[in-house]
Design a protein around this motif. Structure first.
Motif, short mmCIF file in Angstrom:
data_model
loop_
_atom_site.label_atom_id
_atom_site.label_comp_id
_atom_site.label_asym_id
_atom_site.label_seq_id
_atom_site.Cartn_x
_atom_site.Cartn_y
_atom_site.Cartn_z
N ASP A 1 10.12 105.42 5.40
CA ASP A 1 9.07 105.86 6.11
C ASP A 1 9.94 106.91 6.79
O ASP A 1 10.63 107.26 7.23
N TYR A 2 9.10 108.12 5.65
CA TYR A 2 9.56 109.77 6.70
C TYR A 2 8.52 109.71 8.40
O TYR A 2 8.05 109.13 8.66
N ASP A 3 9.46 109.95 8.58
CA ASP A 3 9.81 110.00 9.70
C ASP A 3 10.21 111.47 10.52
O ASP A 3 11.47 111.94 10.60
#
Lengths: 156, 156
Positions: free
Chosen positions: A57-59
């Motif tokens: 997941d993009y963070d």
């Protein structure tokens, strides 16, 4: 195993290098240090590449931190990593660095500068959004690949 | 081998950890990365320590570069190096990090801040002259030692 590696291994078997480069702790330390440096590139790039591919997941904060780490690593003084005699012809299996690196220092410096520039751009982009991260990763990969293609023994 | 390590090794032999932490590539990658980071501390500290002890000729530019590298390394984001479950009780011989580290995160952060401060001071001092380098190395060594003493399995 490539012809070069086979040849080197044969010489090693004969003890041709005994007492020369192989016994030099200075060269061993340099090889270990540059491998450690590459390991840290890979650790941070692995996270960013995972985000770019949608596997992680993009963070934004994590992406920014990893990209800043890459920029810091690329900017570090690495002159002591590459002493003469620490190529894979002299040292055998311990390293994959080809002797050609030392014959093309200007090119290596140019690629090193490209990597520094690309990671600095990535450090600005990675925390903005996923598209910016993806767009900036390409130039980093190009700089990595440019050096590996010409100056690292392939595994073929 | 310590009692803890013997016990861990015994459990490993019984396959108690199979399929749990040992199979987790994420933990392995974190351990490898923090070892690489420590390797780079050691590489740069080795040169500076050699100069301080008079085993290597003092070179202002080289000392400044090594000290700047240390400061850069200490300032890097290292949050991903220490995931829960990457202690030597869970992972065995792969790491010497004691579980106590995770029980004392505030202290670890404090020591980490001390290291950052000490390496920043060293980066200013190391290129001045040998006495300045020597004087500034002490606090770096103290910060290294503080963490190793409490949170790293000794080799005894």
């Amino acid at each position: 195993m490539s012809i070069l590696r086979s040849f080197t291994a044969a010489l090693l078997g004969l003890g041709v290098f005994a007492g020369s480069a192989l016994a030099d702790g200075h060269l061993d330390a340099a090889v270990k240090a540059r491998k450690a440096h590459m390991q840290l590139y890979a650790f941070n790039l692995g996270q960013l590449g995972g985000m770019a591919k949608g596997e992680i997941d993009y963070d934004a904060a994590a992406a920014g931190a990893a990209a800043a780490n890459l920029a810091d690593l690329a900017a570090m003084n690495q002159a002591r990593y590459w002493p003469e005699g620490s190529d894979n012809f002299a040292m055998g299996e311990e390293t994959r660095t080809l002797p050609a690196l030392w014959d093309n220092i200007d090119d290596v410096r140019k690629i090193s500068g490209d990597l520094e520039e690309a990671t600095t751009a990535l450090a600005s982009a990675a925390g903005q959004d996923l598209d910016s991260l993806r767009a900036a990763l390409g130039d980093v990969g190009k700089a990595c690949g440019a050096c590996h293609e010409d100056y690292r023994q392939s595994n073929d």
